[in-house]
Design a protein around this motif. Sequence first.
Motif, short mmCIF file in Angstrom:
data_model
loop_
_atom_site.label_atom_id
_atom_site.label_comp_id
_atom_site.label_asym_id
_atom_site.label_seq_id
_atom_site.Cartn_x
_atom_site.Cartn_y
_atom_site.Cartn_z
N ASP A 171 0.83 -1.21 0.00
CA ASP A 171 0.00 0.00 0.00
C ASP A 171 0.86 1.26 0.00
O ASP A 171 0.57 2.24 -0.70
CB ASP A 171 -0.92 0.02 1.22
N TYR A 199 -2.27 -9.25 -0.93
CA TYR A 199 -2.80 -7.96 -1.39
C TYR A 199 -3.94 -8.19 -2.37
O TYR A 199 -3.74 -8.75 -3.45
CB TYR A 199 -1.70 -7.14 -2.07
N LYS A 210 -6.48 -5.64 -3.10
CA LYS A 210 -7.13 -4.40 -3.54
C LYS A 210 -7.01 -4.28 -5.06
O LYS A 210 -6.00 -4.62 -5.64
CB LYS A 210 -6.50 -3.19 -2.88
#
Length: 343
Positions: free
Chosen positions: A51, A340, A342
């Motif tokens: 991120d 991850y 996203k």
Amino acid sequence: MYISQNYSYAILRPIQQYILSQGGEVRWFLEGDEVDPDYLSSKELRIAYIDDVISWSPDAVFVPGNVVPPFIPGVKVGVFHGFNSGKRDDVRGHFDIRGFFDLYCTQGPNTTEEFQKLATKHGFFKVVETGWSNLDPMYRVIESNPYVTQEDTRPTILFCSTFTPKLSCADTVFETVKSLSEKGNWRWLVQFHPKMESRIVEKYKGIQGPNLQFIETDNVIPLLRAADVMLCDTSSVLIMFLLLDRPVVTFRNRSPSEHLINITEVNDIEEAIRLALSKPDKTMSAIQEYGSQVHPYSDGLSSVRVVEATNNLIDQGISDLKRKPLNIFRKFKIRKKLGYWKF
């Protein structure tokens, strides 16, 4: 700097040094548990989470590996984790196109030509011959080398071996290396790929003494410069040693050639090393010719060429490149490894 192995530090640090000298910024992302964060210096900046990498929004991502998360911003630059040693068939080895990179910075004519053909075939990446950044320090004057001592003038033999079980000679030649080290005629330095089987590593650590030293390091350059001859198998590190115009004795090398002193029996190791120490004319000429094709750059400026090629790509953009393959399964594996999800 996107890395997953300790040896990647040495590959990318010359690039980092040049970027910083030009007023740029560098951050490191360490993928997985096979790369040790303790190798980072106090001045090197790490980003721990994907991120935060995305938020930092790099202009370029340098990767000494085969894959990189496509969701990280910036052009993706492949700089290779080693030379083409012939350990695998081309389609599965050095020339394996995974569909993640915008630019490949090749090391010399013998790889550039093939990558340019692949670039024409696929259309979704570019190729620039730059030389290999990892070798820049090899061509610079160093004030001191921890593996060189003025008190010990014996010839130095560096033994390196690949971790690939079918190609590694480490287990096979152990007793011979032990016996030769006990003779004391030569000084032995032993260094293996970080993925080498721990059982074998412990065997060699167990025979350390005044004539043999086992070394674990993220930077093999000082070891290469300290040795007179290398004993190896089919590890790509032997190519780095050849580029110093020094002979290599290989044990059952997968692609034997005139630039190598290749043997197939353990009983021939001592004689082959003695031959290598004599630097036979035919072998040395073949080494020089081989080096001109593999890596003709001895100016220590490959990292500069890598950054310049990257900047040119950033300035030009990648709109003229074809769309990369979907790579659904590989992308899923990357996301799973990083945890991850996203989008």
